[in-house]
Motif scaffolding. Structure first.
Motif, mmCIF file in Angstrom:
data_model
loop_
_atom_site.group_PDB
_atom_site.id
_atom_site.type_symbol
_atom_site.label_atom_id
_atom_site.label_comp_id
_atom_site.label_asym_id
_atom_site.label_seq_id
_atom_site.Cartn_x
_atom_site.Cartn_y
_atom_site.Cartn_z
ATOM 1 N N PHE A 17 0.832 -1.199 0.000
ATOM 2 C CA PHE A 17 0.000 0.000 0.000
ATOM 3 C C PHE A 17 0.867 1.249 0.000
ATOM 4 C CE2 PHE A 17 -2.007 3.502 2.273
ATOM 5 C CZ PHE A 17 -3.137 3.695 1.483
ATOM 6 N N ILE A 18 1.916 1.253 0.792
ATOM 7 C CA ILE A 18 2.808 2.421 0.852
ATOM 8 C C ILE A 18 3.402 2.705 -0.526
ATOM 9 C CG2 ILE A 18 4.985 3.275 1.807
ATOM 10 C CD1 ILE A 18 4.333 1.670 4.355
ATOM 11 N N ASN A 19 3.871 1.661 -1.205
ATOM 12 C CA ASN A 19 4.479 1.845 -2.520
ATOM 13 C C ASN A 19 3.474 2.332 -3.554
ATOM 14 O OD1 ASN A 19 6.995 1.006 -1.597
ATOM 15 N ND2 ASN A 19 6.620 -1.136 -2.110
ATOM 16 N N VAL A 20 2.290 1.729 -3.551
ATOM 17 C CA VAL A 20 1.276 2.103 -4.532
ATOM 18 C C VAL A 20 0.772 3.522 -4.287
ATOM 19 C CG1 VAL A 20 -1.089 1.637 -5.286
ATOM 20 C CG2 VAL A 20 0.536 -0.248 -5.043
ATOM 21 N N SER A 21 0.548 3.876 -3.033
ATOM 22 C CA SER A 21 -0.044 5.176 -2.715
ATOM 23 C C SER A 21 0.865 6.342 -3.090
ATOM 24 C CB SER A 21 -0.399 5.245 -1.227
ATOM 25 O OG SER A 21 0.766 5.142 -0.424
ATOM 26 N N LYS A 22 2.156 6.078 -3.256
ATOM 27 C CA LYS A 22 3.106 7.127 -3.638
ATOM 28 C C LYS A 22 3.139 7.363 -5.148
ATOM 29 C CE LYS A 22 6.274 6.279 0.249
ATOM 30 N NZ LYS A 22 7.635 5.774 0.615
ATOM 31 N N ASP A 23 2.456 6.516 -5.900
ATOM 32 C CA ASP A 23 2.506 6.577 -7.366
ATOM 33 C C ASP A 23 1.127 6.925 -7.916
ATOM 34 O OD1 ASP A 23 2.559 5.871 -10.162
ATOM 35 O OD2 ASP A 23 4.367 4.707 -9.773
ATOM 36 N N ARG A 24 0.953 8.141 -8.374
ATOM 37 C CA ARG A 24 -0.380 8.588 -8.807
ATOM 38 C C ARG A 24 -0.899 7.805 -10.006
ATOM 39 N NH1 ARG A 24 0.056 14.775 -10.357
ATOM 40 N NH2 ARG A 24 1.118 14.767 -8.335
ATOM 41 N N ASP A 25 0.001 7.263 -10.842
ATOM 42 C CA ASP A 25 -0.442 6.467 -11.990
ATOM 43 C C ASP A 25 -1.120 5.177 -11.520
ATOM 44 O OD1 ASP A 25 0.642 8.290 -13.824
ATOM 45 O OD2 ASP A 25 2.609 7.348 -13.704
ATOM 46 N N LEU A 26 -0.541 4.534 -10.519
ATOM 47 C CA LEU A 26 -1.130 3.313 -9.978
ATOM 48 C C LEU A 26 -2.425 3.605 -9.225
ATOM 49 C CD1 LEU A 26 2.077 1.493 -8.627
ATOM 50 C CD2 LEU A 26 1.100 1.456 -10.923
ATOM 51 N N VAL A 27 -2.445 4.706 -8.508
ATOM 52 C CA VAL A 27 -3.645 5.106 -7.773
ATOM 53 C C VAL A 27 -4.820 5.306 -8.731
ATOM 54 C CG1 VAL A 27 -4.686 6.976 -6.429
ATOM 55 C CG2 VAL A 27 -2.423 6.108 -5.806
#
Length: 340
Positions: A17-27
């Protein structure tokens, strides 16, 4: 439903979650998957943030069923999905299953330690590493199915909205750091007892078994579930080893110059699969790529397989008969050269 407004203390957040939440493309991609998803117990976002994989897998399934035109009824507390199909308006019941590491195993997100352990063992041949990955996955998939079998007999089978309808287990694999490399090796061991598949010359050769041996305890684990009529209440299995953050990256609109996709795909024109490395800007992968539907020949309530007609979904009727497109995605890894 707001997936990314943090609801817990920082030290409780899952590394994924930490890694994904830092990447607006994945969000952006994950927020698209969540459109129409209903949080029935008001804790889904918290679970997504703290345990991640189970919630991630349910989000992916929701997106897949929406893509197939299924109508989802979230008024039931369980199983996870009650759907009405697009073509014939048939109802099916689908339970999401996400495998996890054993209590003494390495979590799927801990790839750095897994790579360190691999180097400590010295040079490992690709075949030996793949066999180890498949063995771990086979143990964990078989264990997860056994747990759901028990739950079906104790609970689901007694529910009126389950009785008389196809019952499907949808299995996402997250049991080890290299889960995305297993392809279909483990699931076909579990379902058909297939322990070896190769070509001898131009002729396919198969070996089967009724069990595998658990590495830690030496105990036999039964395999070949779809060879046994006692599992007739399971109408089919949906399976994907590539429904991962790599899938989210592949579907993101912003194509990164530093990202490359390594793929292992079905080759309809040769006895060997195709291996490719493709830059993100040229890479194409659909939401459904890598998803397989295994139909139980003994099913009490058979699945109408035409409701899953989509060229990106492999449909497997038995080990000897399947519908699979050229280029079907067995496995995929994502590399960012900025990380090296």
């Amino acid at each position: 439903m707001d997936l990314f407004s943090v609801q817990v203390e920082e030290d409780k957040l899952h590394p994924n979650f930490i890694n994904v939440s830092k990447d607006r493309d994945l969000v952006k991609v994950l927020n698209t998957w969540a459109i129409g998803f209903q949080d029935r117990d008001n804790k889904f976002a918290k679970e997504f943030q703290t345990t991640f994989n189970t919630a991630f897998w349910e989000l992916y399934l929701h997106a897949c069923f929406s893509n197939l035109g299924f109508k989802m009824d979230y008024s039931y507390s369980s199983p996870d999905f009650v759907v009405e199909t697009r073509k014939k308006k048939l109802e099916m019941v689908i339970e999401a299953v996400s495998t996890r590491h054993a209590d003494d195993g390495t979590p799927e997100y801990d790839r750095i330690n897994a790579i360190d352990e691999m180097f400590k063992k010295g040079d490992i041949e690709d075949t030996a590493l793949y066999d180890e990955i498949v063995h771990i996955a086979t143990e964990r998939i078989a264990n997860s199915i056994r747990n759901k079998v028990d739950k079906y007999h104790k609970n689901y089978s007694k529910l009126d909205h389950v009785k008389g309808k196809p019952f499907i287990l949808a299995i996402g694999s997250f049991e080890q750091p290299f889960f995305y490399s297993q392809g279909i090796g483990a699931i076909e061991k579990v379902l058909y007892g297939l322990v070896k598949a190769e070509y001898k010359g131009n002729d396919p050769y198969f070996e089967y078994s009724d069990n595998i041996i658990k590495r830690k305890s030496g105990e036999p684990i039964p395999i070949g579930l779809f060879n046994d009529p006692k599992f007739s209440f399971i109408s089919g299995i949906l399976f994907s080893p590539v429904a991962s953050i790599g899938k989210v990256r592949a579907l993101s609109i912003n194509k990164k110059k530093s990202v490359y996709f390594n793929t292992y795909t079905y080759n309809d024109y040769d006895t060997k699969a195709e291996i490719k490395m493709i830059p993100h800007k040229k890479y194409r992968e659909s939401l459904l790529d890598g998803l397989s539907l295994y139909l139980n020949p003994y099913a009490d309530n058979p699945i109408d397989s035409t409701e899953f007609d989509n060229r990106d979904i492999a449909k497997v009727y038995s080990n000897d008969f399947r519908e699979i497109k050229h280029g079907f995605l067995y496995s995929r890894t994502v590399n960012d050269i900025q990380d090296f």
